[in-house]
Motif scaffolding. Structure first.
Motif, PDB file in Angstrom:
ATOM      1  N   THR A   1      25.462  26.965  25.205  1.00 21.01           N
ATOM      2  CA  THR A   1      24.528  25.873  25.459  1.00 21.01           C
ATOM      3  C   THR A   1      24.524  25.504  26.940  1.00 21.01           C
ATOM      4  N   VAL A   2      23.530  24.717  27.319  1.00 15.98           N
ATOM      5  CA  VAL A   2      23.469  24.237  28.699  1.00 15.98           C
ATOM      6  C   VAL A   2      24.699  23.392  29.005  1.00 15.98           C
ATOM      7  N   ARG A   3      25.121  22.570  28.069  1.00 19.35           N
ATOM      8  CA  ARG A   3      26.307  21.743  28.281  1.00 19.35           C
ATOM      9  C   ARG A   3      27.553  22.600  28.465  1.00 19.35           C
ATOM     10  N   ASP A   4      27.631  23.733  27.758  1.00 22.24           N
ATOM     11  CA  ASP A   4      28.751  24.656  27.972  1.00 22.24           C
ATOM     12  C   ASP A   4      28.818  25.095  29.428  1.00 22.24           C
ATOM     13  N   LEU A   5      27.675  25.404  30.014  1.00 21.88           N
ATOM     14  CA  LEU A   5      27.660  25.823  31.420  1.00 21.88           C
ATOM     15  C   LEU A   5      28.127  24.691  32.326  1.00 21.88           C
ATOM     16  N   LEU A   6      27.657  23.479  32.074  1.00 23.99           N
ATOM     17  CA  LEU A   6      28.002  22.338  32.917  1.00 23.99           C
ATOM     18  C   LEU A   6      29.483  21.976  32.851  1.00 23.99           C
ATOM     19  N   ARG A   7      30.108  22.203  31.697  1.00 22.68           N
ATOM     20  CA  ARG A   7      31.519  21.811  31.545  1.00 22.68           C
ATOM     21  C   ARG A   7      32.462  23.014  31.502  1.00 22.68           C
ATOM     22  N   HIS A   8      31.970  24.212  31.808  1.00 22.25           N
ATOM     23  CA  HIS A   8      32.784  25.434  31.869  1.00 22.25           C
ATOM     24  C   HIS A   8      33.420  25.778  30.527  1.00 22.25           C
ATOM     25  N   THR A   9      32.645  25.676  29.461  1.00 17.08           N
ATOM     26  CA  THR A   9      33.133  26.098  28.139  1.00 17.08           C
ATOM     27  C   THR A   9      32.243  27.198  27.561  1.00 17.08           C
ATOM     28  N   ALA A  10      31.552  27.930  28.435  1.00 19.89           N
ATOM     29  CA  ALA A  10      30.619  28.958  27.974  1.00 19.89           C
ATOM     30  C   ALA A  10      31.309  30.260  27.602  1.00 19.89           C
ATOM     31  N   GLY A  11      32.597  30.406  27.980  1.00 21.14           N
ATOM     32  CA  GLY A  11      33.286  31.672  27.740  1.00 21.14           C
ATOM     33  C   GLY A  11      33.143  32.647  28.895  1.00 21.14           C
ATOM     34  N   LEU A  12      32.522  32.217  29.987  1.00 16.85           N
ATOM     35  CA  LEU A  12      32.391  33.056  31.169  1.00 16.85           C
ATOM     36  C   LEU A  12      33.667  32.991  31.988  1.00 16.85           C
ATOM     37  N   THR A  13      33.799  33.878  32.974  1.00 26.26           N
ATOM     38  CA  THR A  13      34.951  33.865  33.876  1.00 26.26           C
ATOM     39  C   THR A  13      34.438  34.102  35.293  1.00 26.26           C
ATOM     40  N   TYR A  14      35.323  34.469  36.215  1.00 25.89           N
ATOM     41  CA  TYR A  14      34.905  34.643  37.613  1.00 25.89           C
ATOM     42  C   TYR A  14      35.009  36.083  38.094  1.00 25.89           C
ATOM     43  N   GLY A  15      36.015  36.808  37.591  1.00 27.38           N
ATOM     44  CA  GLY A  15      36.141  38.203  38.007  1.00 27.38           C
ATOM     45  C   GLY A  15      37.261  38.460  38.990  1.00 27.38           C
ATOM     46  N   PHE A  16      37.707  37.422  39.717  1.00 21.88           N
ATOM     47  CA  PHE A  16      38.776  37.680  40.685  1.00 21.88           C
ATOM     48  C   PHE A  16      39.899  36.650  40.674  1.00 21.88           C
ATOM     49  N   PHE A  17      39.838  35.651  39.797  1.00 21.43           N
ATOM     50  CA  PHE A  17      40.951  34.711  39.694  1.00 21.43           C
ATOM     51  C   PHE A  17      41.992  35.188  38.684  1.00 21.43           C
ATOM     52  N   SER A  18      41.614  36.115  37.820  1.00 25.49           N
ATOM     53  CA  SER A  18      42.544  36.662  36.838  1.00 25.49           C
ATOM     54  C   SER A  18      42.190  38.118  36.584  1.00 25.49           C
ATOM     55  N   ASP A  19      42.961  38.786  35.719  1.00 23.23           N
ATOM     56  CA  ASP A  19      42.784  40.233  35.571  1.00 23.23           C
ATOM     57  C   ASP A  19      42.661  40.647  34.111  1.00 23.23           C
ATOM     58  N   THR A  20      41.967  39.850  33.306  1.00 24.34           N
ATOM     59  CA  THR A  20      41.691  40.253  31.930  1.00 24.34           C
ATOM     60  C   THR A  20      40.742  41.445  31.928  1.00 24.34           C
ATOM     61  N   LEU A  21      40.586  42.078  30.775  1.00 26.04           N
ATOM     62  CA  LEU A  21      39.647  43.194  30.675  1.00 26.04           C
ATOM     63  C   LEU A  21      38.225  42.744  30.991  1.00 26.04           C
ATOM     64  N   VAL A  22      37.904  41.507  30.617  1.00 23.83           N
ATOM     65  CA  VAL A  22      36.571  40.982  30.928  1.00 23.83           C
ATOM     66  C   VAL A  22      36.417  40.773  32.429  1.00 23.83           C
ATOM     67  N   ASP A  23      37.433  40.232  33.080  1.00 21.92           N
ATOM     68  CA  ASP A  23      37.384  40.087  34.537  1.00 21.92           C
ATOM     69  C   ASP A  23      37.207  41.441  35.218  1.00 21.92           C
TER      70      ASP A  23
END
Length: 331
Positions: free
Chosen positions: A56-78
């Motif tokens: 949802t739009v609110r997920d994006l605003l409060r960082h609960t969308a399940g997205l990440t950044y790519g360089f702050f951690s090293d999960t498979l998704v990152d």
């Protein structure tokens, strides 16, 4: 970026619990990463399943969308973010298209995790307003607030005023940071290389693309402290600012003790739990090179701390500045 989004919210362009896919159809069928191991090697492998509910739009605003950044951690998704060069020299539309092809790190709404959500919101502003993101910010926020030194790059006639960025050395000293030629090079070498900010960027990054001054940012913060208006110009309603600066997480985990997250800001719920001077209801955030701001409505106080050291991990200057500020209150 969050203020820009909420201005459009006030105009009835969307509802906070609307699926993002209603406006950015690329997010219509998001997958979520599942922890699994290769049966042959035993190594972690990336498997996915359809998300249980839409982002949802609110997920994006409060960082609960399940997205990440790519360089702050090293999960498979990152790692997938880095392979796809998510934060490279793309425009916002291309960025969203590429991002939507990568699985989410968490189910939407289940965990707070700092991410590129705000960059996605920049694209949402473009779609909802019909204007380029930088044009919207200039017309609707920077010009009304007389933020004349805020933008996505530093013009040639202001180059001599542009602060240097530094990096710490192994022996505890600092040295000028390396300037990279492209945004992709910056991503690959982060945090040891940064863009020059002397040319207009291709990616108008809502999550970390602006340059500004303490004077300009004070005017922006004063507008928020004044509950949406400053110098005769109203950008947001009092109730919108109240919602933005209230905890929107509830029991969703991810933030530290005594802290919540609103619509664009961390929110102090219990300074005693956090072990940090302040007031309940104070809201804040910081930048990658150590910049910080906070707004304390209870004390009618704004703190703005600008330092340029990347990475700033382990440096306590911002925290010391905050303690110095609060300990000087003597009434």
């Amino acid at each position: 970026t969050s203020v820009a989004v909420m201005m459009l919210y006030e105009e009835g362009k969307f509802q906070l619990n609307d699926p993002v896919a209603k406006y950015l159809p690329e997010f219509a069928k998001m997958q979520v990463a599942i922890d699994d191991k290769d049966p042959q090697t035993g190594k972690p492998t990336l498997k996915t399943a359809p998300a249980k509910r839409p982002v949802t739009v609110r997920d994006l605003l409060r960082h609960t969308a399940g997205l990440t950044y790519g360089f702050f951690s090293d999960t498979l998704v990152d790692q997938e973010y880095r392979k796809a060069r998510i934060l490279s020299d793309l425009n916002l539309a291309e960025f969203v298209t590429n991002l939507s092809k990568i699985p989410l790190l968490y189910e939407p709404g289940t965990r707070w995790h700092y991410s590129v959500s705000v960059d996605v919101l920049g694209r949402l502003v473009e779609v909802l307003s019909g204007k380029p993101f930088d044009q919207f910010l200039l017309e609707r926020i920077f010009t009304p607030l007389d933020m004349r030194d805020t933008g996505f790059y530093v013009p040639a006639d202001k180059k001599d005023r542009f602060a240097k960025l530094y990096s710490p050395t192994k022996d505890g000293k600092i040295q000028p940071a390396v300037i990279c030629a492209t945004r992709q090079e910056c991503v690959e070498k982060f945090p040891n290389a940064v863009p020059s900010y002397l040319e207009p960027p291709t990616l108008l990054s809502g999550g970390g693309g602006l340059v500004s001054t303490a004077y300009d940012y004070l005017r922006f913060c004063q507008m928020l402290l004044n509950k949406g208006q400053y110098d005769g110009k109203r950008l947001l309603s009092r109730k919108t600012v109240q919602l933005m600066s209230s905890d929107n997480l509830g029991t969703i985990p991810g933030m530290g003790p005594g802290a919540g997250f609103g619509l664009g800001f961390a929110v102090s719920k219990a300074p005693g739990e956090a072990g940090m001077m302040g007031s309940p209801g104070e809201y804040n955030w910081g930048g990658a090179a150590g910049t910080r701001f906070w707004i304390d409505p209870q004390e009618e106080l704004i703190g703005i701390f600008m330092i340029q050291i990347l990475p700033h991990t382990g440096l306590e200057y911002g925290s010391e500045f905050r303690v110095l500020t609060y300990q000087s209150i003597a009434d």
